[in-house]
Every structure is written in structure tokens, then in C-alpha cells.
Design a protein around this motif. Structure first.
Motif, PDB file in Angstrom:
ATOM      1  N   LYS A  33       6.569 -12.104 -47.573  1.00 23.61           N
ATOM      2  CA  LYS A  33       6.047 -11.106 -48.385  1.00 23.61           C
ATOM      3  C   LYS A  33       4.787 -11.690 -49.237  1.00 23.61           C
ATOM      4  CE  LYS A  33       7.289  -7.833 -52.006  1.00 23.61           C
ATOM      5  NZ  LYS A  33       6.167  -8.018 -53.155  1.00 23.61           N
ATOM      6  N   ALA A  34       4.540 -12.675 -49.762  1.00 24.34           N
ATOM      7  CA  ALA A  34       3.362 -13.378 -50.290  1.00 24.34           C
ATOM      8  C   ALA A  34       2.259 -13.344 -49.332  1.00 24.34           C
ATOM      9  CB  ALA A  34       3.686 -14.537 -51.093  1.00 24.34           C
ATOM     10  N   ILE A  35       2.472 -13.918 -48.018  1.00 22.43           N
ATOM     11  CA  ILE A  35       1.458 -14.179 -46.986  1.00 22.43           C
ATOM     12  C   ILE A  35       0.702 -12.821 -46.742  1.00 22.43           C
ATOM     13  CG2 ILE A  35       0.887 -14.926 -44.624  1.00 22.43           C
ATOM     14  CD1 ILE A  35       2.819 -17.293 -45.301  1.00 22.43           C
ATOM     15  N   LEU A  36       1.719 -11.748 -46.517  1.00 25.07           N
ATOM     16  CA  LEU A  36       1.309 -10.479 -45.869  1.00 25.07           C
ATOM     17  C   LEU A  36       0.483  -9.723 -46.999  1.00 25.07           C
ATOM     18  CD1 LEU A  36       4.808  -9.155 -44.089  1.00 25.07           C
ATOM     19  CD2 LEU A  36       2.527  -9.891 -43.056  1.00 25.07           C
ATOM     20  N   ASP A  37       1.069  -9.878 -48.302  1.00 20.21           N
ATOM     21  CA  ASP A  37       0.429  -9.557 -49.576  1.00 20.21           C
ATOM     22  C   ASP A  37      -0.956 -10.090 -49.469  1.00 20.21           C
ATOM     23  OD1 ASP A  37      -0.044  -8.108 -51.841  1.00 20.21           O
ATOM     24  OD2 ASP A  37       0.442  -9.971 -53.160  1.00 20.21           O
ATOM     25  N   SER A  38      -1.166 -11.444 -49.192  1.00 21.68           N
ATOM     26  CA  SER A  38      -2.445 -11.994 -49.558  1.00 21.68           C
ATOM     27  C   SER A  38      -3.586 -11.716 -48.479  1.00 21.68           C
ATOM     28  CB  SER A  38      -2.033 -13.527 -49.594  1.00 21.68           C
ATOM     29  OG  SER A  38      -1.645 -14.109 -48.255  1.00 21.68           O
ATOM     30  N   GLN A  39      -3.053 -11.166 -47.179  1.00 19.93           N
ATOM     31  CA  GLN A  39      -3.923 -10.782 -46.145  1.00 19.93           C
ATOM     32  C   GLN A  39      -4.440  -9.506 -46.132  1.00 19.93           C
ATOM     33  OE1 GLN A  39      -4.635 -13.142 -43.565  1.00 19.93           O
ATOM     34  NE2 GLN A  39      -3.826 -14.686 -45.023  1.00 19.93           N
ATOM     35  N   ARG A  40      -3.922  -8.697 -46.885  1.00 17.91           N
ATOM     36  CA  ARG A  40      -4.200  -7.342 -47.211  1.00 17.91           C
ATOM     37  C   ARG A  40      -5.843  -7.331 -47.762  1.00 17.91           C
ATOM     38  NH1 ARG A  40       1.013  -6.391 -49.362  1.00 17.91           N
ATOM     39  NH2 ARG A  40       2.375  -5.449 -47.559  1.00 17.91           N
ATOM     40  N   THR A  41      -6.568  -6.343 -47.465  1.00 16.68           N
ATOM     41  CA  THR A  41      -7.846  -6.306 -47.873  1.00 16.68           C
ATOM     42  C   THR A  41      -8.068  -5.880 -49.439  1.00 16.68           C
ATOM     43  OG1 THR A  41      -8.501  -5.253 -45.725  1.00 16.68           O
ATOM     44  CG2 THR A  41     -10.196  -5.077 -47.387  1.00 16.68           C
ATOM     45  N   SER A  42      -8.826  -6.667 -49.983  1.00 18.15           N
ATOM     46  CA  SER A  42      -8.308  -6.337 -51.738  1.00 18.15           C
ATOM     47  C   SER A  42      -9.527  -5.025 -51.944  1.00 18.15           C
ATOM     48  CB  SER A  42      -8.902  -7.383 -52.395  1.00 18.15           C
ATOM     49  OG  SER A  42     -10.096  -7.788 -52.017  1.00 18.15           O
ATOM     50  N   SER A  43      -8.967  -4.389 -53.120  1.00 17.79           N
ATOM     51  CA  SER A  43      -9.862  -3.059 -53.241  1.00 17.79           C
ATOM     52  C   SER A  43     -11.075  -3.603 -54.026  1.00 17.79           C
ATOM     53  CB  SER A  43      -8.917  -2.108 -53.947  1.00 17.79           C
ATOM     54  OG  SER A  43      -8.126  -2.957 -55.186  1.00 17.79           O
ATOM     55  N   PRO A  44     -11.888  -2.783 -54.058  1.00 17.28           N
ATOM     56  CA  PRO A  44     -13.316  -3.294 -54.706  1.00 17.28           C
ATOM     57  C   PRO A  44     -13.034  -3.326 -56.211  1.00 17.28           C
ATOM     58  CG  PRO A  44     -13.360  -0.765 -53.874  1.00 17.28           C
ATOM     59  CD  PRO A  44     -12.173  -1.489 -53.288  1.00 17.28           C
ATOM     60  N   ARG A  62      -6.881 -13.068 -57.578  1.00 11.57           N
ATOM     61  CA  ARG A  62      -5.555 -13.788 -56.766  1.00 11.57           C
ATOM     62  C   ARG A  62      -4.501 -13.964 -57.686  1.00 11.57           C
ATOM     63  NH1 ARG A  62      -8.798 -19.101 -55.025  1.00 11.57           N
ATOM     64  NH2 ARG A  62      -9.931 -18.509 -56.835  1.00 11.57           N
ATOM     65  N   LEU A  63      -4.829 -14.072 -59.182  1.00 14.22           N
ATOM     66  CA  LEU A  63      -3.542 -14.012 -59.938  1.00 14.22           C
ATOM     67  C   LEU A  63      -2.703 -12.915 -59.817  1.00 14.22           C
ATOM     68  CD1 LEU A  63      -5.767 -15.103 -63.075  1.00 14.22           C
ATOM     69  CD2 LEU A  63      -3.692 -16.353 -62.114  1.00 14.22           C
ATOM     70  N   ARG A  64      -3.151 -11.761 -59.276  1.00 17.23           N
ATOM     71  CA  ARG A  64      -1.988 -10.612 -58.951  1.00 17.23           C
ATOM     72  C   ARG A  64      -1.183 -10.653 -57.826  1.00 17.23           C
ATOM     73  NH1 ARG A  64      -3.484  -6.212 -62.494  1.00 17.23           N
ATOM     74  NH2 ARG A  64      -5.430  -6.517 -63.447  1.00 17.23           N
ATOM     75  N   LEU A  65      -1.603 -11.798 -56.950  1.00 19.77           N
ATOM     76  CA  LEU A  65      -0.972 -11.903 -55.515  1.00 19.77           C
ATOM     77  C   LEU A  65       0.589 -12.053 -55.988  1.00 19.77           C
ATOM     78  CD1 LEU A  65      -3.598 -13.635 -53.560  1.00 19.77           C
ATOM     79  CD2 LEU A  65      -3.072 -11.330 -53.591  1.00 19.77           C
ATOM     80  N   THR A  66       1.434 -12.010 -54.938  1.00 17.49           N
ATOM     81  CA  THR A  66       2.757 -12.272 -55.045  1.00 17.49           C
ATOM     82  C   THR A  66       2.978 -13.728 -55.090  1.00 17.49           C
ATOM     83  OG1 THR A  66       3.428 -10.142 -53.943  1.00 17.49           O
ATOM     84  CG2 THR A  66       5.374 -11.890 -53.731  1.00 17.49           C
ATOM     85  N   SER A  67       3.763 -14.246 -55.653  1.00 16.29           N
ATOM     86  CA  SER A  67       4.337 -15.749 -55.788  1.00 16.29           C
ATOM     87  C   SER A  67       4.722 -16.206 -54.495  1.00 16.29           C
ATOM     88  CB  SER A  67       5.299 -16.155 -56.754  1.00 16.29           C
ATOM     89  OG  SER A  67       4.686 -15.893 -57.972  1.00 16.29           O
ATOM     90  N   LYS A  68       4.358 -17.056 -53.791  1.00 19.47           N
ATOM     91  CA  LYS A  68       4.545 -17.590 -52.409  1.00 19.47           C
ATOM     92  C   LYS A  68       6.111 -18.274 -52.449  1.00 19.47           C
ATOM     93  CE  LYS A  68       0.392 -18.555 -49.733  1.00 19.47           C
ATOM     94  NZ  LYS A  68      -0.608 -17.686 -50.913  1.00 19.47           N
ATOM     95  N   VAL A  69       6.324 -18.717 -53.420  1.00 25.46           N
ATOM     96  CA  VAL A  69       7.560 -19.708 -53.745  1.00 25.46           C
ATOM     97  C   VAL A  69       8.183 -19.448 -55.234  1.00 25.46           C
ATOM     98  CG1 VAL A  69       9.028 -21.687 -53.608  1.00 25.46           C
ATOM     99  CG2 VAL A  69       7.096 -21.330 -51.913  1.00 25.46           C
TER     100      VAL A  69
END
Length: 282
Positions: A145-156, A204-211
Motif C-alpha cells: 500500500k505504501a509503495i503504491l501510494d508513493s508512486q502516485r503523481t502528487s497534486s500541485p 512526503r510526511l503525508r505518505l503511508t508508512s511502509k512498515v
């Protein structure tokens, strides 16, 4: 009483940290750690009260407030802050310190106190008692879930024409806070351009925790804390009672008190007054 902080900057291997120092350096040192997406300004009510008794180091954690974000490719794992604090104490030549943390800052403080018990004189947690956990079996799903979240294009980056509009936007996630309590935090988290104001907080602080740690791992950290712990919970706070009941059993020398107010109770007049009394009389 010192009514304004001295702004200082400290260079660490992970980047520059911004620190507000309050009070006489001859007094015992206390480090204050803020919550997620907040900054050191969240202690603007509490710091003047505590600086009569302590020399306060109010830290903007990496990526928050006026501190630098982590380098490209780095990750905001909760345990990265433990390394940051250890290096900060070494640079400031502080052998041991009183730790005060709100929310995420309390999580960092408790993990640090469990990791380096000899560096901590006491631990004070404000509406905080360890991190969110997950079952070991859920770790693969959490990582995916975290990796998929980080790969999404971030909003401006959102731009606000005025600080008051940024304040109202932030208030949606902190509806219980008064404008007076929230404004200093918002102002410290904004940067200005020709177009207006935008958040300086690292996205990046808003991204899902990887572990996430397991409950067993969290209890191991709490059980390793050897110093007195004062847990001050908000009566209208966010920490589940089941967590409090379970995790208090892991602390050897702990006192639990409740104070009226919401999760950011330390930013309001009445909450700061009550909290400071508990800390000073502990």
C-alpha cells in the motif's frame, strides 16, 4: 519569564534543524517535540510557563516548520527521528535531558527513552502513548500500500492568497482548536511567494508508512524505559482507552492524569496552565 524564544539552527548529518530556545541555560534542559504536521510553535503557550523551571529546546523535526526536509530518496520512518535526536544531543553536548512530546513527538520521545534510557531524565507525554501498530501478518499488505501510494503523481502545491485562508484550510483537520491557538503553527508552516502562501511542510510526511511496529515491539520499548513517566491525556483526545490501559502496564514508573480539552490542549490557555502545573509538580 522569557516571553520570546531565541531562534537557533543546528547542522546535523540529515540536514539543518531549527530550534527555539527558551529560558536560562543554567536550568535543567528539556526538549519539546511537536506532533505530525505541526512544528515547535505548538508549544507557544506552554514554553513561557515551563521556561521558568527549564532551559527548553523546542525542536522543529525534519521536514516540519523551519527545519530542512530530508534528502531526496530518504524516508520519514518514525525511528529516523531517534537517530536525529541522538545526534542533536551530541552536537549540543547534552548528556541527558527531560523529554516532552505531543502526539507524534510523544511517540518519538517514548521510543528514544526506550532506546537510550541513559540519555533521558524524565519523559512527559501529551495525548500520546506509543505509535500506531499493525499485526505482523499485515506487514506485506502495508508495504505494498505504501509503495503504491508513493508512486502516485502528487497534486500541485496549494497556494493560498492570504494566511487566513491557510488557517481555515488547516482548521478542517483540527476543528476543535481556536484560531488563536492554531495561527502560530500555521504561520511557521507557510512560505511566501509572489502567488501567495503555500505549505513548507515536506509533502512526503503525508505518505503511508511502509512498515509499522507490532504491539509486542512497542511494549518492548515501553518496558525498556527506566525513568519517571508523566502521561497527560486530553479528556477529548485521540488516544484509544484500550491503548492507555494496555500500554500503561509496560511503564515501570508512570503517572497518568487527564486534563480537559482536545488533542491540541497544550496550545490553549487553560490546557497549557493545567499541563504546566502537572509537569512542575511531578
Amino acid at each position: 519569564m522569557q516571553h520570546c524564544a531565541v531562534e537557533t539552527r543546528v547542522t546535523l548529518s540529515s540536514g539543518e534543524l531549527s530550534i527555539q530556545e527558551w529560558g536560562d541555560q543554567s536550568k535543567p534542559s528539556m526538549m519539546c517535540l511537536h506532533g505530525w504536521l505541526d512544528n515547535g510553535a505548538s508549544f507557544h503557550r506552554l514554553a513561557p510557563l515551563l521556561s521558568q523551571h527549564f532551559h527548553l529546546l523546542v525542536v522543529d523535526l525534519p521536514g516540519h516548520g523551519l527545519s530542512q526536509p530530508l534528502a531526496d530518496g530518504a524516508h520519514y520512518y518514525i525511528w529516523q527521528n531517534i537517530e536525529t535526536l541522538y545526534e542533536l544531543l551530541a552536537v549540543k553536548q547534552i548528556e541527558s535531558i527531560h523529554l516532552l512530546g505531543h502526539s507524534m513527538g510523544g511517540v518519538v520521545a517514548s521510543l528514544f527513552a526506550g532506546t537510550f534510557a541513559d540519555k533521558v531524565q524524565s519523559l512527559i507525554l501529551l495525548d500520546s502513548l506509543g505509535p500506531m501498530t499493525s499485526q505482523a501478518a499485515d506487514t506485506p499488505k502495508q508495504l505494498a500500500k505504501a509503495i503504491l501510494d508513493s508512486q502516485r503523481t502528487s497534486s500541485p502545491l496549494r497556494v493560498f492568497p492570504a494566511i487566513t485562508e491557510a488557517l481555515q484550510a488547516r482548521k478542517k483537520s483540527s476543528p476543535g482548536m481556536s484560531d488563536e491557538a492554531l495561527l502560530p503553527i500555521v504561520e511557521r508552516n507557510l512560505k511566501q511567494s509572489e502567488q501567495g502562501f503555500s505549505w513548507r511542510t515536506d509533502a512526503r510526511l503525508r505518505l503511508t508508512s511502509k512498515v509499522r511496529l507490532t504491539e509486542e515491539q512497542v511494549m518492548a520499548f515501553l518496558e525498556a524505559i527506566t525513568v519517571p513517566v508523566l502521561v497527560i491525556m486530553a479528556e477529548q483526545g485521540i488516544v484509544p482507552k484500550a491503548w492507555v490501559d494496555q500500554r500503561m502496564t509496560g511503564l515501570k514508573k508512570a503517572q497518568l492524569v487527564y486534563v480537559p480539552g482536545h488533542h491540541h490542549f497544550h496550545t490553549e490557555h487553560a490546557g497549557a496552565e493545567a499541563i504546566s502545573r502537572h509537569i512542575i509538580n511531578a
